[in-house]
Scaffold this motif. Sequence first.
Motif, PDB file in Angstrom:
ATOM      1  N   ALA A 155       0.935  -1.306   0.099  1.00 40.04           N
ATOM      2  CA  ALA A 155      -0.300  -0.146  -0.009  1.00 40.04           C
ATOM      3  C   ALA A 155       0.985   1.413   0.116  1.00 40.04           C
ATOM      4  N   LYS A 156       2.120   1.262   0.705  1.00 40.34           N
ATOM      5  CA  LYS A 156       2.760   2.389   0.938  1.00 40.34           C
ATOM      6  C   LYS A 156       3.845   2.570  -0.343  1.00 40.34           C
ATOM      7  N   ALA A 157       4.036   1.542  -0.829  1.00 38.61           N
ATOM      8  CA  ALA A 157       4.725   1.428  -2.211  1.00 38.61           C
ATOM      9  C   ALA A 157       3.968   2.016  -3.165  1.00 38.61           C
ATOM     10  N   GLY A 158       2.675   1.480  -3.425  1.00 40.88           N
ATOM     11  CA  GLY A 158       1.763   2.073  -4.550  1.00 40.88           C
ATOM     12  C   GLY A 158       1.743   3.454  -4.307  1.00 40.88           C
ATOM     13  N   ALA A 159       1.458   4.068  -3.177  1.00 41.78           N
ATOM     14  CA  ALA A 159       1.276   5.463  -2.923  1.00 41.78           C
ATOM     15  C   ALA A 159       2.243   6.181  -3.283  1.00 41.78           C
ATOM     16  N   ILE A 160       3.651   5.899  -2.845  1.00 37.67           N
ATOM     17  CA  ILE A 160       4.768   6.486  -3.157  1.00 37.67           C
ATOM     18  C   ILE A 160       5.116   6.639  -4.782  1.00 37.67           C
ATOM     19  N   GLN A 161       4.771   5.300  -5.174  1.00 35.07           N
ATOM     20  CA  GLN A 161       4.957   5.487  -6.916  1.00 35.07           C
ATOM     21  C   GLN A 161       3.914   6.375  -7.572  1.00 35.07           C
ATOM     22  N   ASP A 162       2.744   6.598  -6.872  1.00 37.13           N
ATOM     23  CA  ASP A 162       1.900   7.532  -7.510  1.00 37.13           C
ATOM     24  C   ASP A 162       2.365   8.930  -7.595  1.00 37.13           C
TER      25      ASP A 162
END
Length: 419
Positions: free
Chosen positions: A386-393
């Motif tokens: 979830a965190k990795a996805g948000a950072i990627q965005d």
Amino acid sequence: MKLNKISAALAAIVAASAVIAAPAQAAPQVEVLHYWTSGGEAKAVGELKKMMEAKGVTWKDFAVAGGAGENAATALKARVISGNPPTAAMIKGPAIQEWGQEGVLANIDAAAVDGKWATLLPPVVSNVMKYQGHYVAVPVNVHRVNWLWINPEVLAKAGAKAPTTFDEFFVAADKIKKAGLIAVAHGGQPWQDTTVFETVVLGVGGAQFYKKALVQLDQASLTSPTMIKSFETLAKIKTYIDKDSAGRDWNLATAMVINGKAGMQFMGDWAKGEFTAAGKVPGKDFLCVAAPGTEKSFTFNIDSLTMFKVKNPDEQKAQLTLAAAVMSPEFQETFNLNKGSIPVRSGISRAKFDSCATKSMDDMAASNTAGTLEPSLAHGMAVDSAKAGAIQDVVAKFMNSSMTPQAAVQALAKAAKTK
Ligand code: BGC
């Protein structure tokens, strides 16, 4: 004549009974979900298929194209939810724990005990492969992420030299641009953007800063002047990427370096699989150098096959056969020669590995000793999905807009708090 007729009739009966008996004797099967579909990747996974078939196990390929596995993750969820998971899936890092919590992973301790994995794998690797103390995944390889891939002919044409720092990198990039070529080959996809971003953070801030910011998600580091400088550097890199990069697959960007359209690419060493598949030789046709400012550090990305609970006893046996095959010296050598990565277990000869692979082996050992061996954020090693996805965005938004570095660090700090 008569005899002939009888034997023909007998043959027909035998053939028919063979057909009837077939289901009971059908070879056990493994269905493996992966996203290894580029030239080098397909060759590598093809070796595993051959190996399984030589052991009498049928390989059912469940390939879902899409770099870094975003599409594969969606396909996997659908299959698990419908109660019909594949035998194994290319799932790695903290995501293994997330699947473990769903109660859908298979215990493969039997293969680990048989194969003495405890003596072959460092604990930092084996711990990731276990859920609640039991093996549920088998490690495939170690990829290094912080590489810069270079076409030396492009450098020569431009009168540039391979950079070791960002200052040198921009000097080289300017010269390549002036020579009428593309300086940086890139595909505008969030995971590729984040691959460049994390490498820039490592180069600008060093391994300790990388750890604090992108592994521990320390808020002060995420909003620090060093992070602002990282985004400024990323913004500058953007200006050397061609205008057709949106959505481009990573292997097509690598192809631009291979065929001399572009000079350099930031990418993990699955890119080397593409050079190798194209018959290119390191040091001659292409160069692999640590990305600017990251010579003494190593961002790792460990691929693994995670095993799902399956009902059929034959498939359960075949699952253990698959796990044992992946850890075998034969697989570790052949697969990694094609994939661009290095073996994850000890006891594999270096003899057949090229200079990029042996550099990776040496640099990994040195950075382990120096405390500069860090998990890749972009490749699902560092933080939960979830965190990795948000950072990627956030990174993708920065790459595709005129967002300022100041705004980016604030958005990054917020994304790091995603639950
Ligand atoms: C995987 C590699 C793969 C690459 C491109 C990475 O996240 O670890 O195995 O080759 O993505 O899809």
